[in-house]
Design a protein around this motif. Structure first.
Motif, PDB file in Angstrom:
ATOM      1  N   UNK A 175       0.838  -1.204   0.000  1.00  0.00           N
ATOM      2  CA  UNK A 175       0.000   0.000   0.000  1.00  0.00           C
ATOM      3  C   UNK A 175       0.877   1.260   0.000  1.00  0.00           C
ATOM      4  N   UNK A 176       2.002   1.189   0.711  1.00  0.00           N
ATOM      5  CA  UNK A 176       2.961   2.292   0.710  1.00  0.00           C
ATOM      6  C   UNK A 176       3.473   2.551  -0.708  1.00  0.00           C
ATOM      7  N   UNK A 177       3.813   1.488  -1.406  1.00  0.00           N
ATOM      8  CA  UNK A 177       4.322   1.617  -2.773  1.00  0.00           C
ATOM      9  C   UNK A 177       3.246   2.207  -3.693  1.00  0.00           C
ATOM     10  N   UNK A 178       2.000   1.805  -3.460  1.00  0.00           N
ATOM     11  CA  UNK A 178       0.888   2.335  -4.263  1.00  0.00           C
ATOM     12  C   UNK A 178       0.501   3.755  -3.858  1.00  0.00           C
ATOM     13  N   UNK A 179       1.026   4.209  -2.732  1.00  0.00           N
ATOM     14  CA  UNK A 179       0.735   5.540  -2.185  1.00  0.00           C
ATOM     15  C   UNK A 179      -0.764   5.750  -1.928  1.00  0.00           C
ATOM     16  N   UNK A 180      -1.412   4.745  -1.341  1.00  0.00           N
ATOM     17  CA  UNK A 180      -2.838   4.903  -1.041  1.00  0.00           C
ATOM     18  C   UNK A 180      -3.104   5.181   0.442  1.00  0.00           C
ATOM     19  N   UNK A 181      -2.058   5.307   1.243  1.00  0.00           N
ATOM     20  CA  UNK A 181      -2.216   5.698   2.645  1.00  0.00           C
ATOM     21  C   UNK A 181      -2.505   4.577   3.622  1.00  0.00           C
ATOM     22  N   UNK A 182      -2.817   3.363   3.125  1.00  0.00           N
ATOM     23  CA  UNK A 182      -3.219   2.257   4.000  1.00  0.00           C
ATOM     24  C   UNK A 182      -2.023   1.468   4.530  1.00  0.00           C
ATOM     25  N   UNK A 183      -1.112   2.146   5.201  1.00  0.00           N
ATOM     26  CA  UNK A 183       0.028   1.461   5.808  1.00  0.00           C
ATOM     27  C   UNK A 183       0.224   2.009   7.209  1.00  0.00           C
ATOM     28  N   UNK A 184       0.831   1.205   8.069  1.00  0.00           N
ATOM     29  CA  UNK A 184       0.922   1.550   9.488  1.00  0.00           C
ATOM     30  C   UNK A 184       2.278   1.205  10.075  1.00  0.00           C
ATOM     31  N   UNK A 185       2.535   1.781  11.241  1.00  0.00           N
ATOM     32  CA  UNK A 185       3.657   1.393  12.101  1.00  0.00           C
ATOM     33  C   UNK A 185       3.064   0.565  13.236  1.00  0.00           C
ATOM     34  N   UNK A 186       3.546  -0.651  13.419  1.00  0.00           N
ATOM     35  CA  UNK A 186       2.991  -1.564  14.421  1.00  0.00           C
ATOM     36  C   UNK A 186       4.040  -1.908  15.475  1.00  0.00           C
ATOM     37  N   UNK A 187       3.725  -1.666  16.735  1.00  0.00           N
ATOM     38  CA  UNK A 187       4.621  -2.034  17.836  1.00  0.00           C
ATOM     39  C   UNK A 187       3.776  -2.679  18.934  1.00  0.00           C
ATOM     40  N   UNK A 188       4.186  -3.866  19.378  1.00  0.00           N
ATOM     41  CA  UNK A 188       3.424  -4.581  20.408  1.00  0.00           C
ATOM     42  C   UNK A 188       4.358  -5.176  21.452  1.00  0.00           C
ATOM     43  N   UNK A 189       3.900  -5.187  22.689  1.00  0.00           N
ATOM     44  CA  UNK A 189       4.594  -5.876  23.776  1.00  0.00           C
ATOM     45  C   UNK A 189       3.834  -7.152  24.096  1.00  0.00           C
ATOM     46  N   UNK A 190       4.573  -8.252  24.201  1.00  0.00           N
ATOM     47  CA  UNK A 190       3.981  -9.528  24.586  1.00  0.00           C
ATOM     48  C   UNK A 190       4.500  -9.955  25.950  1.00  0.00           C
ATOM     49  N   UNK A 191       3.627 -10.536  26.741  1.00  0.00           N
ATOM     50  CA  UNK A 191       3.990 -11.151  28.008  1.00  0.00           C
ATOM     51  C   UNK A 191       3.360 -12.535  28.053  1.00  0.00           C
ATOM     52  N   UNK A 192       4.117 -13.520  28.434  1.00  0.00           N
ATOM     53  CA  UNK A 192       3.655 -14.914  28.416  1.00  0.00           C
ATOM     54  C   UNK A 192       3.138 -15.277  27.026  1.00  0.00           C
ATOM     55  N   UNK A 193       3.812 -14.734  26.002  1.00  0.00           N
ATOM     56  CA  UNK A 193       3.505 -14.988  24.598  1.00  0.00           C
ATOM     57  C   UNK A 193       2.122 -14.495  24.178  1.00  0.00           C
ATOM     58  N   UNK A 194       1.615 -13.487  24.878  1.00  0.00           N
ATOM     59  CA  UNK A 194       0.322 -12.903  24.518  1.00  0.00           C
ATOM     60  C   UNK A 194       0.448 -11.383  24.433  1.00  0.00           C
ATOM     61  N   UNK A 195      -0.172 -10.751  23.422  1.00  0.00           N
ATOM     62  CA  UNK A 195      -0.110  -9.291  23.315  1.00  0.00           C
ATOM     63  C   UNK A 195      -0.800  -8.625  24.502  1.00  0.00           C
ATOM     64  N   UNK A 196      -0.110  -7.676  25.116  1.00  0.00           N
ATOM     65  CA  UNK A 196      -0.684  -6.961  26.264  1.00  0.00           C
ATOM     66  C   UNK A 196      -0.745  -5.455  26.038  1.00  0.00           C
ATOM     67  N   UNK A 197      -0.016  -4.969  25.041  1.00  0.00           N
ATOM     68  CA  UNK A 197       0.057  -3.531  24.772  1.00  0.00           C
ATOM     69  C   UNK A 197       0.388  -3.354  23.300  1.00  0.00           C
ATOM     70  N   UNK A 198      -0.277  -2.408  22.650  1.00  0.00           N
ATOM     71  CA  UNK A 198      -0.001  -2.227  21.237  1.00  0.00           C
ATOM     72  C   UNK A 198      -0.294  -0.837  20.731  1.00  0.00           C
ATOM     73  N   UNK A 199       0.428  -0.462  19.672  1.00  0.00           N
ATOM     74  CA  UNK A 199       0.228   0.801  18.969  1.00  0.00           C
ATOM     75  C   UNK A 199       0.200   0.519  17.472  1.00  0.00           C
ATOM     76  N   UNK A 200      -0.827   1.023  16.808  1.00  0.00           N
ATOM     77  CA  UNK A 200      -0.934   0.972  15.348  1.00  0.00           C
ATOM     78  C   UNK A 200      -1.086   2.414  14.881  1.00  0.00           C
ATOM     79  N   UNK A 201      -0.062   2.948  14.212  1.00  0.00           N
ATOM     80  CA  UNK A 201      -0.069   4.350  13.825  1.00  0.00           C
ATOM     81  C   UNK A 201      -0.078   4.483  12.304  1.00  0.00           C
ATOM     82  N   UNK A 202      -0.968   5.324  11.786  1.00  0.00           N
ATOM     83  CA  UNK A 202      -1.076   5.573  10.352  1.00  0.00           C
ATOM     84  C   UNK A 202      -0.302   6.843  10.013  1.00  0.00           C
ATOM     85  N   UNK A 203       0.846   6.729   9.353  1.00  0.00           N
ATOM     86  CA  UNK A 203       1.672   7.913   9.099  1.00  0.00           C
ATOM     87  C   UNK A 203       0.969   9.022   8.325  1.00  0.00           C
ATOM     88  N   UNK A 204       0.170   8.681   7.337  1.00  0.00           N
ATOM     89  CA  UNK A 204      -0.436   9.695   6.478  1.00  0.00           C
ATOM     90  C   UNK A 204      -1.401  10.593   7.244  1.00  0.00           C
TER      91      UNK A 204
END
Length: 257
Positions: free
Chosen positions: A94-123
Motif C-alpha cells: 500500500x505504501x508503494x501504491x501511495x494509497x495511505x493504508x500502511x501503518x507502524x505496528x509495535x506490540x509488547x507480549x507477556x507470556x507470549x500474549x499481546x498486552x500492549x499495542x500501537x498501530x499508527x497511520x503515518x499519512x
C-alpha cells in the motif's frame, strides 16, 4: 515503568518512525525483493532501525523481534515469553501504491500474549493504542485522545473488513457463506482498528501473515473489548520462532459474533 507510561513512550517512538517513513513516501520509492518475494523499501529499513534502537534504549532487558531485523538474521531468545514485536511499515504494498493504508505496528507480549499495542497511520497521524484490561483509544496528530470500543454485533447485519491486497478464493468462499451486510477493504493492521473502533464486526484472515503483522492490532482489539482466535476457535498462538513466526488463519471480531 508502568504500562501507561510505557505506552506513551511507544506512541512517541511510532510517531518518530512515521516521520521517517513520510520522508521516503514523498520522494521516489525504490523497491527490493526479500528472499520470500515480498517487497521491502528503504523506508521499511530506516523505520525499523529507529524503532529497534528506541526500544532497546527504553527497555534494554526485553528482546525485540522486528520484521526487517529477522529478515537480516536477528533472532534473539524469546523463551521467557516477554518481547517486542515490530512491523515498522505494515502494508508495504500500500505504501508503494501511495494509497495511505500502511501503518507502524509495535506490540509488547507477556507470556507470549499481546498486552500492549500501537498501530499508527503515518499519512493521517492517527494512532490506535491500548493496554489489554485497561482500554483502548485513538490519538490524533495533535495528541487528542478518544476512547474506542468494539461494538456489539447484529448477526443479521454484519460488517466485515478484509484485506485490500491479499484477496483469495478461500476468503471469497468464506464471505459468500457468511453473507455480510457490508464489506470493507483496507490494508495493513487498519483492519484490526476498524473492529476495535466499532466500525466493523469481523476481520477474517485466511492468507499468510507473521506475528509482527498481527500483535499490535490484536492488542488494540483486545483492549477495546474484542477477541481473536484461530479459524477453528482455538487460541491464537505467538512465539513461533521455529516456524519463522508465521501465523495460521484467524478471525478477529467484536462481541456478539
Amino acid at each position: 515503568m508502568d504500562k501507561q507510561s510505557l505506552l506513551n513512550e511507544i506512541i512517541q517512538i511510532a510517531r518518530e518512525a512515521s516521520t521517517i517513513i513520510l520522508k521516503y513516501y514523498d520522494g521516489e520509492i525504490a523497491v527490493d525483493d526479500k528472499s520470500d518475494g515480498s517487497p521491502v523499501t528503504a523506508a521499511d529499513r530506516a523505520a525499523d532501525a529507529h524503532i529497534v534502537a528506541g526500544l532497546k534504549k527504553l527497555t534494554p532487558d526485553i528482546p525485540v523481534i522486528s520484521e526487517e531485523g529477522f529478515a537480516a538474521g536477528s533472532n534473539p531468545d524469546i523463551s521467557g515469553g516477554t518481547y517486542w514485536l515490530v512491523d515498522p511499515l505494515d502494508g508495504t504494498k500500500e505504501f508503494i501504491k501511495r494509497n495511505g493504508d500502511f501503518t507502524v505496528n509495535i506490540a509488547l507480549l507477556e507470556k507470549f500474549e499481546p498486552v500492549l499495542g500501537v498501530v499508527l497511520t503515518p499519512v493521517t497521524g492517527l494512532a490506535s493504542a491500548g493496554i489489554v484490561g485497561e482500554g483502548a483509544f485513538d490519538e490524533d496528530a495533535d495528541g487528542k485522545r478518544t476512547t474506542i470500543a468494539a461494538r456489539q454485533a447484529d448477526p443479521d447485519r454484519l460488517t466485515v473488513v478484509a484485506s485490500r491486497s491479499h484477496r483469495s478464493p478461500e476468503l471469497e468462499e468464506y464471505l459468500a457463506e457468511l453473507k455480510p451486510a457490508e464489506e470493507i477493504s483496507r490494508g495493513s493492521a487498519l483492519k484490526f482498528c476498524l473492529v476495535a473502533r466499532g466500525e466493523a464486526d469481523l476481520y477474517p484472515r485466511v492468507g499468510p501473515t507473521c506475528e509482527w503483522d498481527t500483535a499490535a492490532g490484536q492488542a488494540v482489539l483486545l483492549a477495546a473489548g474484542g477477541s481473536m482466535t484461530a479459524f477453528d476457535g482455538t487460541p491464537f498462538r505467538y512465539g513461533k520462532a521455529d516456524e519463522r513466526f508465521l501465523n495460521g488463519m484467524f478471525v478477529a471480531k467484536g462481541p456478539g459474533v
